[in-house]
Design a protein around this motif. Structure first.
Motif, PDB file in Angstrom:
ATOM      1  N   ARG A  62       0.841  -1.200   0.000  1.00 31.12           N
ATOM      2  CA  ARG A  62       0.000   0.000   0.000  1.00 31.12           C
ATOM      3  C   ARG A  62       0.886   1.265   0.000  1.00 31.12           C
ATOM      4  NH1 ARG A  62      -3.578   1.549   4.961  1.00 31.12           N
ATOM      5  NH2 ARG A  62      -4.117   3.630   4.232  1.00 31.12           N
ATOM      6  N   VAL A  63       1.939   1.223   0.809  1.00 36.77           N
ATOM      7  CA  VAL A  63       2.870   2.364   0.845  1.00 36.77           C
ATOM      8  C   VAL A  63       3.533   2.530  -0.518  1.00 36.77           C
ATOM      9  CG1 VAL A  63       5.027   3.254   1.833  1.00 36.77           C
ATOM     10  CG2 VAL A  63       3.306   2.211   3.337  1.00 36.77           C
ATOM     11  N   GLU A  64       3.986   1.406  -1.073  1.00 38.74           N
ATOM     12  CA  GLU A  64       4.671   1.477  -2.372  1.00 38.74           C
ATOM     13  C   GLU A  64       3.740   2.076  -3.434  1.00 38.74           C
ATOM     14  OE1 GLU A  64       6.067  -2.224  -4.034  1.00 38.74           O
ATOM     15  OE2 GLU A  64       6.675  -1.230  -5.893  1.00 38.74           O
ATOM     16  N   ARG A  65       2.499   1.604  -3.448  1.00 36.13           N
ATOM     17  CA  ARG A  65       1.550   2.099  -4.452  1.00 36.13           C
ATOM     18  C   ARG A  65       1.305   3.599  -4.263  1.00 36.13           C
ATOM     19  NH1 ARG A  65      -2.812  -0.888  -3.368  1.00 36.13           N
ATOM     20  NH2 ARG A  65      -1.691  -2.729  -4.025  1.00 36.13           N
ATOM     21  N   PHE A  66       1.168   3.996  -2.989  1.00 34.75           N
ATOM     22  CA  PHE A  66       0.898   5.409  -2.695  1.00 34.75           C
ATOM     23  C   PHE A  66       2.057   6.291  -3.174  1.00 34.75           C
ATOM     24  CE2 PHE A  66       0.856   9.241  -0.130  1.00 34.75           C
ATOM     25  CZ  PHE A  66      -0.475   9.619  -0.191  1.00 34.75           C
ATOM     26  N   VAL A  67       3.284   5.862  -2.840  1.00 29.37           N
ATOM     27  CA  VAL A  67       4.449   6.684  -3.205  1.00 29.37           C
ATOM     28  C   VAL A  67       4.614   6.728  -4.724  1.00 29.37           C
ATOM     29  CG1 VAL A  67       6.961   6.937  -3.033  1.00 29.37           C
ATOM     30  CG2 VAL A  67       5.635   6.275  -1.011  1.00 29.37           C
ATOM     31  N   ARG A  68       4.484   5.588  -5.372  1.00 28.80           N
ATOM     32  CA  ARG A  68       4.650   5.564  -6.828  1.00 28.80           C
ATOM     33  C   ARG A  68       3.552   6.384  -7.517  1.00 28.80           C
ATOM     34  NH1 ARG A  68       8.529   2.050  -9.049  1.00 28.80           N
ATOM     35  NH2 ARG A  68       9.599   0.844  -7.446  1.00 28.80           N
ATOM     36  N   ASP A  69       2.309   6.297  -7.025  1.00 29.78           N
ATOM     37  CA  ASP A  69       1.224   7.111  -7.596  1.00 29.78           C
ATOM     38  C   ASP A  69       1.534   8.599  -7.414  1.00 29.78           C
ATOM     39  OD1 ASP A  69      -0.143   4.895  -8.373  1.00 29.78           O
ATOM     40  OD2 ASP A  69      -1.669   4.977  -6.782  1.00 29.78           O
ATOM     41  N   TYR A  70       2.053   8.934  -6.216  1.00 32.19           N
ATOM     42  CA  TYR A  70       2.399  10.335  -5.957  1.00 32.19           C
ATOM     43  C   TYR A  70       3.465  10.809  -6.952  1.00 32.19           C
ATOM     44  CZ  TYR A  70       4.714  14.378  -4.061  1.00 32.19           C
ATOM     45  OH  TYR A  70       5.296  15.618  -3.953  1.00 32.19           O
ATOM     46  N   LEU A  71       4.478   9.972  -7.144  1.00 37.71           N
ATOM     47  CA  LEU A  71       5.579  10.370  -8.029  1.00 37.71           C
ATOM     48  C   LEU A  71       5.093  10.552  -9.463  1.00 37.71           C
ATOM     49  CD1 LEU A  71       8.447   8.089  -6.651  1.00 37.71           C
ATOM     50  CD2 LEU A  71       8.108  10.537  -6.250  1.00 37.71           C
ATOM     51  N   ILE A  72       4.175   9.708  -9.895  1.00 38.40           N
ATOM     52  CA  ILE A  72       3.624   9.853 -11.247  1.00 38.40           C
ATOM     53  C   ILE A  72       2.843  11.162 -11.349  1.00 38.40           C
ATOM     54  CG2 ILE A  72       1.877   8.964 -12.848  1.00 38.40           C
ATOM     55  CD1 ILE A  72       2.801   6.146 -12.105  1.00 38.40           C
ATOM     56  N   GLU A  73       1.973  11.404 -10.351  1.00 36.86           N
ATOM     57  CA  GLU A  73       1.133  12.603 -10.424  1.00 36.86           C
ATOM     58  C   GLU A  73       1.975  13.870 -10.291  1.00 36.86           C
ATOM     59  OE1 GLU A  73      -3.217  14.130  -8.984  1.00 36.86           O
ATOM     60  OE2 GLU A  73      -2.368  12.351  -8.057  1.00 36.86           O
ATOM     61  N   SER A  74       2.981  13.830  -9.402  1.00 41.15           N
ATOM     62  CA  SER A  74       3.764  15.052  -9.187  1.00 41.15           C
ATOM     63  C   SER A  74       4.727  15.317 -10.341  1.00 41.15           C
ATOM     64  CB  SER A  74       4.517  14.984  -7.862  1.00 41.15           C
ATOM     65  OG  SER A  74       5.479  13.968  -7.910  1.00 41.15           O
ATOM     66  N   SER A  75       5.100  14.266 -11.067  1.00 42.70           N
ATOM     67  CA  SER A  75       6.037  14.484 -12.180  1.00 42.70           C
ATOM     68  C   SER A  75       5.304  14.858 -13.462  1.00 42.70           C
ATOM     69  CB  SER A  75       6.850  13.214 -12.430  1.00 42.70           C
ATOM     70  OG  SER A  75       6.006  12.194 -12.925  1.00 42.70           O
ATOM     71  N   GLY A  76       4.013  14.547 -13.509  1.00 46.23           N
ATOM     72  CA  GLY A  76       3.257  14.812 -14.731  1.00 46.23           C
ATOM     73  C   GLY A  76       3.558  13.810 -15.835  1.00 46.23           C
ATOM     74  N   LEU A  77       4.327  12.756 -15.502  1.00 47.53           N
ATOM     75  CA  LEU A  77       4.665  11.743 -16.506  1.00 47.53           C
ATOM     76  C   LEU A  77       3.596  10.645 -16.524  1.00 47.53           C
ATOM     77  CD1 LEU A  77       8.451  11.298 -15.581  1.00 47.53           C
ATOM     78  CD2 LEU A  77       7.525  12.569 -17.532  1.00 47.53           C
ATOM     79  N   ALA A  78       3.490   9.973 -17.663  1.00 45.69           N
ATOM     80  CA  ALA A  78       2.523   8.876 -17.748  1.00 45.69           C
ATOM     81  C   ALA A  78       3.045   7.663 -16.989  1.00 45.69           C
ATOM     82  CB  ALA A  78       2.282   8.514 -19.209  1.00 45.69           C
ATOM     83  N   SER A  79       4.358   7.480 -16.988  1.00 47.41           N
ATOM     84  CA  SER A  79       4.949   6.386 -16.207  1.00 47.41           C
ATOM     85  C   SER A  79       6.317   6.850 -15.711  1.00 47.41           C
ATOM     86  CB  SER A  79       5.098   5.142 -17.075  1.00 47.41           C
ATOM     87  OG  SER A  79       5.990   5.430 -18.136  1.00 47.41           O
ATOM     88  N   LEU A  80       6.834   6.126 -14.738  1.00 46.61           N
ATOM     89  CA  LEU A  80       8.096   6.531 -14.121  1.00 46.61           C
ATOM     90  C   LEU A  80       9.258   5.739 -14.699  1.00 46.61           C
ATOM     91  CD1 LEU A  80       7.010   6.525 -10.375  1.00 46.61           C
ATOM     92  CD2 LEU A  80       7.503   8.537 -11.765  1.00 46.61           C
ATOM     93  N   PRO A  81      10.460   6.337 -14.740  1.00 50.20           N
ATOM     94  CA  PRO A  81      11.635   5.533 -15.076  1.00 50.20           C
ATOM     95  C   PRO A  81      11.772   4.420 -14.026  1.00 50.20           C
ATOM     96  CG  PRO A  81      12.178   7.869 -14.888  1.00 50.20           C
ATOM     97  CD  PRO A  81      10.775   7.718 -14.433  1.00 50.20           C
ATOM     98  N   GLU A  82      12.387   3.323 -14.413  1.00 49.59           N
ATOM     99  CA  GLU A  82      12.457   2.193 -13.485  1.00 49.59           C
ATOM    100  C   GLU A  82      13.366   2.487 -12.296  1.00 49.59           C
ATOM    101  OE1 GLU A  82      13.534  -2.006 -14.619  1.00 49.59           O
ATOM    102  OE2 GLU A  82      11.844  -1.584 -15.945  1.00 49.59           O
ATOM    103  N   PHE A  83      12.910   2.166 -11.123  1.00 46.33           N
ATOM    104  CA  PHE A  83      13.773   2.234  -9.947  1.00 46.33           C
ATOM    105  C   PHE A  83      13.276   1.222  -8.926  1.00 46.33           C
ATOM    106  CE2 PHE A  83      10.935   4.397  -7.011  1.00 46.33           C
ATOM    107  CZ  PHE A  83      10.077   5.095  -7.855  1.00 46.33           C
TER     108      PHE A  83
END
Lengths: 312, 85
Positions: B7-28
């Protein structure tokens, strides 16, 4: 319906925007922000709110009819609002100041509060007038500064308290509550400017407590401080050593009786070096970085030639 | 990995997508330092901490918690679990 114009950034502006968007009687007519993406932008896009850059404030009359705006809210912005715009909203133009007023006006005042040895701080919401952070206070909230607060941890307290205070004020406005305005005693006013906050070098002539406070105020680790991170040239270092944590040394005796001047290294302990400072006091540097690498006692040993507790 | 960590992972990754304005994130990976890889900056770090507080009903006090423990998804999960106790 009450129409709001928001000039702001980050989560403080986002939390206020959400509150207004959720209310039945409030509407955000326009957002001016430095942001180009992020949650604030998506919140406003979702609600079809026009978004412009903060610099658009200079041509605001061309963008919108100011007569239709009831409240101008400045939240987490350093943008100076032209007085001709402020005059459009007598007593309806509010600014969030992350500091205590009137004695901590200006920028990065939370770091100054630590440097000045304060044990309490506040965030304020005040009416805007032509002078920076000088308008009548509408609301303020105080909280303690802990002895180990850093610049970062105190900033977090400012933002956390500021968000809930602004939400409280907006809640009152939306409920039709008349805000009270308390004029500041401007004879107590002190304003801090960015240029006053940029010198990162530790002044060893200060007292031990002043040095410890200077160091912790600049500590935003692992984030970037908006002003300075304390530094010093010590031993054979050619680059400044970054200092994140220092402590007062209460008991220390110099065995050889030679007089030392502020800035001299007195000995090397496992935590780091003990340095002479003003008023015959001493500090120990506990958390230091050289070239981005956390320094160990052996790093200090090679830098200074001292061995642990080797008093010269 | 527990449901909580997911749940934490999903929340943080969703935040990073929304805050970056990108459709998906680079892999990390979950133990990558989000500041070091440029996924968040100082402003976003504090914003994320406040949003995590609201989402998980905890207080993430940077006076009590070493912020260095909050720069990766794994670190954030571990910290939130320890704050909840």
């Amino acid at each position: 319906m009450l129409n709001f114009l928001i000039i702001g950034n980050g989560i403080p502006a986002l939390s206020v925007a959400k509150l207004i968007n959720q209310s039945a009687i409030g509407k955000i007519s326009c957002l001016l922000t430095n942001e180009t993406d992020g949650l604030l932008i998506s919140e406003c896009q979702k609600n079809s709110i026009p978004i412009f850059s903060e610099d658009s404030i200079d041509e605001l009359e061309a963008i919108m009819e100011l007569e239709k705006i009831d409240w101008l809210l400045c939240i987490n912005t350093a943008k100076i609002i032209p007085s001709r715009i402020i005059k459009f909203f007598p007593n309806h133009c509010l600014n969030f100041h992350p500091g205590r007023l009137p004695d901590y006006a200006g920028l990065h005042t939370h770091q100054w509060a630590i440097r000045n040895g304060e044990s309490k701080f506040s965030v304020s919401i005040h009416a805007l007038d032509e002078r920076i952070d000088a308008g009548a206070i509408v609301a303020e909230r105080s909280f303690p500064i802990a002895p180990h607060d850093t610049g970062l941890s105190l900033w977090q307290k400012c933002i956390r308290n500021g968000v809930s205070l602004f939400q409280e004020v907006i809640g009152k406005i939306l409920s039709g509550f008349d805000l009270q305005y308390y004029p500041q005693n401007l004879s107590l006013r002190r304003t801090y400017f960015l240029r006053d906050s940029l010198d990162a070098n530790i002044n060893w002539n200060l007292s031990a407590k002043e040095i410890v406070d200077f160091v912790r105020a600049g500590n935003y680790y692992p984030l970037q401080s908006p002003t300075y991170t304390a530094q010093a040239f010590l031993g054979s270092s050619v680059k400044p050593i970054t200092v994140l944590e220092a402590g007062e040394v209460e008991i220390f005796s110099v065995s050889n009786g030679h007089s030392k001047k502020p800035g001299d290294i007195l000995s090397l302990e496992q935590l780091g070096p003990i340095i002479e400072c003003g008023y015959g006091q001493k500090v120990i540097l506990k958390k230091t970085f050289n070239d981005g690498k956390l320094m160990t006692s052996s790093d200090w040993s090679s830098l200074t030639g001292y061995k642990y507790t080797d008093i010269k | 990995m527990s449901d909580y960590d997911l749940r934490v992972e999903r929340f943080v990754r969703d935040y990073l997508i929304e805050s970056s304005g990108l459709a998906s994130l680079p892999e990390f990976t979950n133990d990558d330092d989000l500041l070091a890889i440029g996924a968040i900056d100082s402003e976003a770090f504090l914003e994320l901490m406040l949003l995590l507080e609201q989402e998980f009903g905890v207080e993430i006090d940077l006076l009590e918690i070493d912020p260095q423990n909050l720069v990766s998804i794994d670190g954030i999960s571990k910290t939130i679990r320890s704050v909840i106790g």
